[in-house]
Design a protein around this motif. Sequence first.
Motif, PDB file in Angstrom:
ATOM      1  N   ILE A 353      25.272  46.686  33.574  1.00 21.76           N
ATOM      2  CA  ILE A 353      26.564  46.046  33.840  1.00 21.76           C
ATOM      3  C   ILE A 353      27.666  47.032  33.489  1.00 21.76           C
ATOM      4  O   ILE A 353      27.995  47.234  32.314  1.00 21.76           O
ATOM      5  CB  ILE A 353      26.706  44.743  33.032  1.00 21.76           C
ATOM      6  CG1 ILE A 353      25.570  43.782  33.373  1.00 21.76           C
ATOM      7  CG2 ILE A 353      28.062  44.088  33.288  1.00 21.76           C
ATOM      8  CD1 ILE A 353      25.505  42.561  32.480  1.00 21.76           C
ATOM      9  N   ASP A 355      30.452  47.722  36.134  1.00 26.19           N
ATOM     10  CA  ASP A 355      31.647  47.478  36.925  1.00 26.19           C
ATOM     11  C   ASP A 355      32.713  46.843  36.035  1.00 26.19           C
ATOM     12  O   ASP A 355      32.429  45.895  35.290  1.00 26.19           O
ATOM     13  CB  ASP A 355      31.332  46.549  38.091  1.00 26.19           C
ATOM     14  CG  ASP A 355      32.574  46.216  38.903  1.00 26.19           C
ATOM     15  OD1 ASP A 355      33.001  47.072  39.689  1.00 26.19           O
ATOM     16  OD2 ASP A 355      33.118  45.096  38.707  1.00 26.19           O
ATOM     17  N   LYS A 357      35.089  44.730  36.418  1.00 24.56           N
ATOM     18  CA  LYS A 357      35.265  43.288  36.534  1.00 24.56           C
ATOM     19  C   LYS A 357      34.112  42.527  35.860  1.00 24.56           C
ATOM     20  O   LYS A 357      34.340  41.521  35.178  1.00 24.56           O
ATOM     21  CB  LYS A 357      35.390  42.887  37.998  1.00 24.56           C
ATOM     22  CG  LYS A 357      36.679  43.355  38.655  1.00 24.56           C
ATOM     23  CD  LYS A 357      36.777  42.873  40.088  1.00 24.56           C
ATOM     24  CE  LYS A 357      38.087  43.315  40.735  1.00 24.56           C
ATOM     25  NZ  LYS A 357      38.186  42.871  42.139  1.00 24.56           N
ATOM     26  N   ALA A 358      32.892  43.017  36.039  1.00 21.33           N
ATOM     27  CA  ALA A 358      31.737  42.381  35.408  1.00 21.33           C
ATOM     28  C   ALA A 358      31.772  42.566  33.895  1.00 21.33           C
ATOM     29  O   ALA A 358      31.404  41.660  33.125  1.00 21.33           O
ATOM     30  CB  ALA A 358      30.441  42.948  35.984  1.00 21.33           C
ATOM     31  N   GLN A 361      34.264  40.133  32.491  1.00 18.25           N
ATOM     32  CA  GLN A 361      33.713  38.789  32.470  1.00 18.25           C
ATOM     33  C   GLN A 361      32.816  38.586  31.263  1.00 18.25           C
ATOM     34  O   GLN A 361      32.796  37.510  30.653  1.00 18.25           O
ATOM     35  CB  GLN A 361      32.940  38.523  33.749  1.00 18.25           C
ATOM     36  CG  GLN A 361      32.460  37.075  33.880  1.00 18.25           C
ATOM     37  CD  GLN A 361      31.820  36.803  35.225  1.00 18.25           C
ATOM     38  OE1 GLN A 361      31.595  37.708  36.012  1.00 18.25           O
ATOM     39  NE2 GLN A 361      31.534  35.548  35.505  1.00 18.25           N
TER      40      GLN A 361
END
Length: 365
Positions: A353, A355, A357-358, A361
């Motif tokens: 993970i 990215d 944006k990820a 989150q």
Amino acid sequence: MIHSVQSNRSVLAAIGLAFVLTIGLLAPPVAAQQSSDAALPRVLVLGTGGTIAGQANARAGNAYDSGKVTAAGLIAAIPDMDKLARISAEQISSIGSQDMNDKVWFDLVKRIRAAVDNKEIDGVVITHGTDTMEETAFFLSNVLDTDIPIVLVGSMRPSTAVGADGPANLYEAMRVASAPESRGRGVLVVLNDIIHGARFVQKTNTTSVDTFRSPNAGPVGYVDTGSLRYLEPAATAKGPKYKLPDAPPLPRVDIVYSHANMDAAEVEDAVKRGAKGIVLAGVGDGNSSKGAIDALAAAAKQGVVVVRSSRVGSGYVNRNVEVEDDKLGFAVALDLNPQKARVLLELLIANGITDPKAVQQAYGQ
């Protein structure tokens, strides 16, 4: 309301000191206080070392060496522990928590998972040094998926000190780990009559016995003289749990500490040394100098995952307020301090993970 068991603490401290001074450090590496009451919960104590297992050293009047007393020896020093639970003790490591590392973390996870899968236990207590206890607690909370109470405990004074706080802390941790109402509350930290959650707890003072606080959320409960007092019902929602690699280490993530007159050198050095992620311990709201921010942006373009946290000690880091996170490809740690932000980023990168944006989150929105 003041929640205190100071009289019990004084007795336990005296007993702990007398035990260590009288019979020494001869407890075997694996031992148990067995109770004949089969109805009692089963609690596994895993020792890692730390001040709670410290022994006085001749360097100075208050000097000590961490991790010299086994978990079994600590348990044997405390009366009536076997009335709380059927206790077994194992030694995972014997180190000061300044030397805590991925291997010990992996060993803890492996042993706890095996005990849970084999239905050996109803609770776990981990004796641990206070310096990195919050990081270990947060790590475990992100990889262990169980309702069984997992409680970390330590002390600010070694076991041979006058007024040692370890015996009372360990007794209270056993009460928490063996209590049915502790199920489903995640990983907990217990010291000085207070129960903290793994996400929010921080060490806030170098020497005080009430060093552990949860400045952004407050404690989750108290260990009172007659009962455990949780402030809220057990949480029903569980956060995501991350897979571990087959073996340590986790991916390298460096913390870069912001300060006045900062340039790009520390960020550039982290990239050169192979950091897969960088956590900024920023000033104020997770900010830094133009030179450092520009270097972090350049690192993000090279695929290094960048997360902004703060060196302040409390409060939330806000996204896109002082820094253009969307434009620069950064994530923010919100309430997580730099050391916990680093732990989570290691796990995220290990799970692919990366990215922004990820990543954001995973830290929260």
